[in-house]
Motif scaffolding. Sequence first.
Motif, PDB file in Angstrom:
ATOM      1  N   ARG A  12    -117.416 -49.167   8.174  1.00  0.00           N
ATOM      2  CA  ARG A  12    -118.302 -50.212   7.661  1.00  0.00           C
ATOM      3  C   ARG A  12    -118.189 -50.219   6.140  1.00  0.00           C
ATOM      4  O   ARG A  12    -118.105 -49.175   5.505  1.00  0.00           O
ATOM      5  CB  ARG A  12    -119.731 -49.910   8.103  1.00  0.00           C
ATOM      6  CG  ARG A  12    -120.672 -51.023   7.768  1.00  0.00           C
ATOM      7  CD  ARG A  12    -122.036 -50.840   8.378  1.00  0.00           C
ATOM      8  NE  ARG A  12    -122.656 -49.639   7.883  1.00  0.00           N
ATOM      9  CZ  ARG A  12    -123.225 -48.723   8.654  1.00  0.00           C
ATOM     10  NH1 ARG A  12    -123.247 -48.863   9.940  1.00  0.00           N
ATOM     11  NH2 ARG A  12    -123.769 -47.656   8.140  1.00  0.00           N
ATOM     12  N   PRO A  13    -118.179 -51.411   5.532  1.00  0.00           N
ATOM     13  CA  PRO A  13    -118.114 -51.500   4.073  1.00  0.00           C
ATOM     14  C   PRO A  13    -119.281 -50.754   3.427  1.00  0.00           C
ATOM     15  O   PRO A  13    -120.397 -50.742   3.956  1.00  0.00           O
ATOM     16  CB  PRO A  13    -118.205 -53.005   3.804  1.00  0.00           C
ATOM     17  CG  PRO A  13    -117.726 -53.643   5.061  1.00  0.00           C
ATOM     18  CD  PRO A  13    -118.169 -52.733   6.161  1.00  0.00           C
ATOM     19  N   GLY A  14    -119.023 -50.146   2.284  1.00  0.00           N
ATOM     20  CA  GLY A  14    -120.040 -49.391   1.564  1.00  0.00           C
ATOM     21  C   GLY A  14    -120.800 -50.253   0.574  1.00  0.00           C
ATOM     22  O   GLY A  14    -120.521 -51.448   0.408  1.00  0.00           O
ATOM     23  N   ILE A  15    -121.744 -49.632  -0.084  1.00  0.00           N
ATOM     24  CA  ILE A  15    -122.561 -50.325  -1.074  1.00  0.00           C
ATOM     25  C   ILE A  15    -121.668 -50.914  -2.163  1.00  0.00           C
ATOM     26  O   ILE A  15    -120.767 -50.254  -2.668  1.00  0.00           O
ATOM     27  CB  ILE A  15    -123.603 -49.368  -1.672  1.00  0.00           C
ATOM     28  CG1 ILE A  15    -124.597 -48.964  -0.577  1.00  0.00           C
ATOM     29  CG2 ILE A  15    -124.325 -50.003  -2.856  1.00  0.00           C
ATOM     30  CD1 ILE A  15    -125.585 -47.914  -0.994  1.00  0.00           C
ATOM     31  N   GLY A  16    -121.900 -52.173  -2.480  1.00  0.00           N
ATOM     32  CA  GLY A  16    -121.133 -52.870  -3.501  1.00  0.00           C
ATOM     33  C   GLY A  16    -119.890 -53.565  -2.985  1.00  0.00           C
ATOM     34  O   GLY A  16    -119.232 -54.292  -3.720  1.00  0.00           O
ATOM     35  N   GLU A  17    -119.572 -53.376  -1.727  1.00  0.00           N
ATOM     36  CA  GLU A  17    -118.380 -53.993  -1.148  1.00  0.00           C
ATOM     37  C   GLU A  17    -118.744 -55.254  -0.370  1.00  0.00           C
ATOM     38  O   GLU A  17    -119.863 -55.401   0.109  1.00  0.00           O
ATOM     39  CB  GLU A  17    -117.666 -53.006  -0.220  1.00  0.00           C
ATOM     40  CG  GLU A  17    -117.115 -51.808  -0.938  1.00  0.00           C
ATOM     41  CD  GLU A  17    -116.400 -50.848   0.001  1.00  0.00           C
ATOM     42  OE1 GLU A  17    -115.467 -50.193  -0.462  1.00  0.00           O
ATOM     43  OE2 GLU A  17    -116.774 -50.753   1.183  1.00  0.00           O
ATOM     44  N   LEU A  18    -117.768 -56.141  -0.247  1.00  0.00           N
ATOM     45  CA  LEU A  18    -117.971 -57.339   0.560  1.00  0.00           C
ATOM     46  C   LEU A  18    -118.033 -56.966   2.038  1.00  0.00           C
ATOM     47  O   LEU A  18    -117.311 -56.072   2.483  1.00  0.00           O
ATOM     48  CB  LEU A  18    -116.834 -58.335   0.353  1.00  0.00           C
ATOM     49  CG  LEU A  18    -116.844 -59.125  -0.940  1.00  0.00           C
ATOM     50  CD1 LEU A  18    -115.605 -60.010  -1.022  1.00  0.00           C
ATOM     51  CD2 LEU A  18    -118.091 -59.966  -1.069  1.00  0.00           C
ATOM     52  N   ALA A  58    -115.788 -55.368   7.629  1.00  0.00           N
ATOM     53  CA  ALA A  58    -115.059 -55.857   6.449  1.00  0.00           C
ATOM     54  C   ALA A  58    -114.563 -57.265   6.746  1.00  0.00           C
ATOM     55  O   ALA A  58    -114.119 -57.556   7.863  1.00  0.00           O
ATOM     56  CB  ALA A  58    -113.884 -54.940   6.140  1.00  0.00           C
ATOM     57  N   PRO A  59    -114.636 -58.165   5.770  1.00  0.00           N
ATOM     58  CA  PRO A  59    -114.112 -59.519   5.996  1.00  0.00           C
ATOM     59  C   PRO A  59    -112.596 -59.502   6.080  1.00  0.00           C
ATOM     60  O   PRO A  59    -111.940 -58.585   5.569  1.00  0.00           O
ATOM     61  CB  PRO A  59    -114.589 -60.285   4.761  1.00  0.00           C
ATOM     62  CG  PRO A  59    -114.793 -59.248   3.718  1.00  0.00           C
ATOM     63  CD  PRO A  59    -115.190 -57.988   4.437  1.00  0.00           C
ATOM     64  N   THR A  60    -112.043 -60.516   6.697  1.00  0.00           N
ATOM     65  CA  THR A  60    -110.587 -60.642   6.725  1.00  0.00           C
ATOM     66  C   THR A  60    -110.107 -60.921   5.301  1.00  0.00           C
ATOM     67  O   THR A  60    -110.901 -61.279   4.424  1.00  0.00           O
ATOM     68  CB  THR A  60    -110.140 -61.803   7.641  1.00  0.00           C
ATOM     69  OG1 THR A  60    -110.604 -63.030   7.072  1.00  0.00           O
ATOM     70  CG2 THR A  60    -110.657 -61.633   9.058  1.00  0.00           C
ATOM     71  N   ALA A  61    -108.825 -60.798   5.089  1.00  0.00           N
ATOM     72  CA  ALA A  61    -108.262 -61.066   3.766  1.00  0.00           C
ATOM     73  C   ALA A  61    -108.572 -62.498   3.330  1.00  0.00           C
ATOM     74  O   ALA A  61    -108.924 -62.753   2.179  1.00  0.00           O
ATOM     75  CB  ALA A  61    -106.761 -60.823   3.771  1.00  0.00           C
TER      76      ALA A  61
END
Length: 80
Positions: A12-18, A58-61
């Motif tokens: 899972r994306p972390g703090i500050g990441e999209l 995480a979003p796709t590219a």
Amino acid sequence: MLVRMASNQQTRPGIGELAKDTASGRIGVVMGEVGARVQIRPVGGGVEWDALPDNVVAPTAREELSARLAIKNGNSRDGL
């Protein structure tokens, strides 16, 4: 030594990441976790929303590029 994750494993994306909330389809920035919820703020700012951790990926590219371009365009309009 380079360690790679198996393709079926995702973190899972972390703090500050999209991140993408798959329940709503919205993309935003992870601001933190409160209890059993992940708090995500819209890319352009605004009120955070809560998402279930299992729905945060995480979003796709393509999605990430679109979100980052929206930030740039917003900054350009605001003269930043």
